[in-house]
Enzyme design. Structure first.
Site, PDB file in Angstrom:
ATOM      1  N   CYS A  79       0.803  -1.227   0.000  1.00 21.67           N
ATOM      2  CA  CYS A  79       0.000   0.000   0.000  1.00 21.67           C
ATOM      3  C   CYS A  79       0.836   1.279   0.000  1.00 21.67           C
ATOM      4  CB  CYS A  79      -0.925   0.014   1.206  1.00 21.67           C
ATOM      5  SG  CYS A  79      -1.904  -1.482   1.432  1.00 21.67           S
ATOM      6  N   HIS A 135      -2.100   6.347   4.847  1.00 21.61           N
ATOM      7  CA  HIS A 135      -1.026   5.362   4.989  1.00 21.61           C
ATOM      8  C   HIS A 135       0.340   5.874   4.519  1.00 21.61           C
ATOM      9  CE1 HIS A 135      -0.026   0.752   4.895  1.00 21.61           C
ATOM     10  NE2 HIS A 135       0.398   1.366   5.985  1.00 21.61           N
TER      11      HIS A 135
END
Length: 452
Positions: A79, A135
């Protein structure tokens, strides 16, 4: 504007134009951009990519009304690396983002350079918003706002409980900009709702919104069943969930598709569809409940199943409808494409390319040379694709594939095509040395030990 029967015919026609609806934007004004990114979806999980057990009519419609890309890649195998590639438009290794970042309150993140995608759009007069997963660092100096997002609603870590919005006991992770908030609801639905609100508020000016769904990332918590969600999350300890099923996973994607449909309907209702570039993509290959077929392997790896992702784009009047394109692309190309489409400043060091001339059929396709690298979990993998050829280094083994004719990477041609490895491996070495040198110069990582 109100039409009257006594107006000339050209004014009547103006009243019937979609651009004379609720939006104040002119038809020829700067385009809006809606970028939708899912998390851990498999290459074959959409019905338009061959899924036999899932129907995604709203996501598929983006490609049907524009282009579906068959050879598009994520910047990374996880990610954070891919999201860093999107925000910077460059290889994430240059900024030391080599793996998924932690979620603690002191987690470091992506350094601010002033040249991030949202900042460049903001500088050009765009309203900028991120709804969903960030993130890329939990500290305020690495937050979405620091990188140019006017509005942020979502979470900063890699995963959260879809109902409780935490990463475990006493680890809440839901934010309104940099202020922690408590909001009831299923996370996928909240991302959709906040995205629609942002579009409605900014309908009279150009806007960019990053709709960053965390679905279908683990924990596999289905919508409309909060009473059993905590047990299904296995107390939010990653990779211990052996009770979830493919049906749970599909239900999560179906709710994303529903949300995409609501966003597209909002654009249509506001008269914004014709002047909005809509992009759908994913951040890396699918996990264990995903369908990556016919690709080999999954998330965490540089094999095709770990990095090739579904990508669809729609921009009426610019991208002819119904295309299927085998142009090779990568996440950071979306950055370059968005900046070019909006007329925003393009930094000289951008590494992605503008795909719009190719997708609009104003220019022929181009050969690409792309690189990947990961050491996550102790595995050491490298890959380079140039044209139709791909070389994979997995541990001490070297593989050579023609991924145009063999996307499943089952026919290793290393024995017969050492010439390909001989051409591509030096490129991989040079690229690794280059990105590492920049990261070291930034003080973001130690100098590498050397070698492939």
């Amino acid at each position: 504007m109100r039409c009257k029967t006594t107006l000339a015919s050209f004014l009547a026609a103006l009243c019937l134009s979609p651009q004379a609806g609720l939006s104040g934007q002119a038809a020829a004004g700067p385009p809006n951009v809606v970028l939708i990114m899912t998390d851990d979806m498999g290459w074959g999980d959409l019905s338009s990519y061959g899924s036999p057990d899932l129907r995604t009519p709203n996501i598929d419609a983006i490609g049907a009304e524009g282009v579906r890309m068959t050879d598009f890649y994520a910047n990374g195998v996880l990610c954070s690396p891919t999201r860093a590639g999107l925000i910077t438009g460059r290889y994430q290794h240059r900024y030391g983002i080599l793996t998924a970042l932690g979620g603690g309150p002191n987690t470091s993140g992506l350094v601010v350079t002033g040249n991030s995608l949202p900042q460049l759009l903001k500088d050009h007069g765009y309203a900028t918003g991120l709804m969903g997963k960030w993130h890329l660092g939990s500290r305020k100096e690495h937050s979405p706002g620091a990188h140019g997002f006017d509005e942020f609603f979502g979470f900063k870590a890699g995963y959260i409980d879809y109902y409780q919005h935490d990463r475990g006991p006493r680890q809440m992770d839901l934010w309104e900009n940099d202020v922690p908030v408590k909001v009831d609801g299923y996370m996928t639905d909240l991302i959709t709702e906040r995205s629609i609100r942002f579009i409605q508020r900014n309908r009279d000016r150009p806007f960019f919104i990053d709709v960053a769904y965390n679905a279908p990332h683990w924990p596999y918590q289905v919508p409309d069943r909060p009473s059993v969600a905590r047990n299904n999350a296995a107390h939010l300890q990653p990779y211990t969930d052996d009770t979830s099923t493919r049906a749970d996973y599909l239900a999560m994607i179906e709710r994303v598709d529903q949300g995409v449909g609501e966003i597209l309907a909002t654009l249509e209702r506001l008269g914004l569809s014709d002047n909005t570039l809509v992009i759908f993509t994913n951040d890396n290959g699918g996990e264990w409940l995903a369908r990556n077929d016919p690709l080999f392997h999954r998330k965490w790896t540089v094999w095709e199943g770990g990095i090739r992702v579904p990508t669809l784009m729609r921009w009426p009047g610019h991208i002819p409808a119904g295309q299927v394109s085998d142009q090779v692309g990568i996440t950071m190309d979306l950055t370059a494409t968005i900046l070019a489409a909006t007329g925003s400043r393009r930094p000289d060091d951008l590494e992605g390319i503008d795909l719009m001339p190719i997708l609009s059929r104003r220019a022929p396709g181009v050969e690409r040379t792309l690189f990947w690298r990961t050491d996550v979990g102790g595995q050491r993998q490298r890959a380079v694709r140039r044209g139709d050829w791909k070389v994979v280094m997995d541990g001490i083994a070297t593989f050579v594939f023609n991924v145009r004719t063999d996307p499943s990477e089952r026919d290793d041609l290393a024995k017969y095509r050492q010439d390909v490895a001989g051409r591509l491996l030096p490129l991989l070495d040079a690229w690794s040395a280059d990105v590492d040198a920049e990261a070291v110069k930034r003080g973001l990582r130690e100098a590498p030990a050397g070698g492939r």
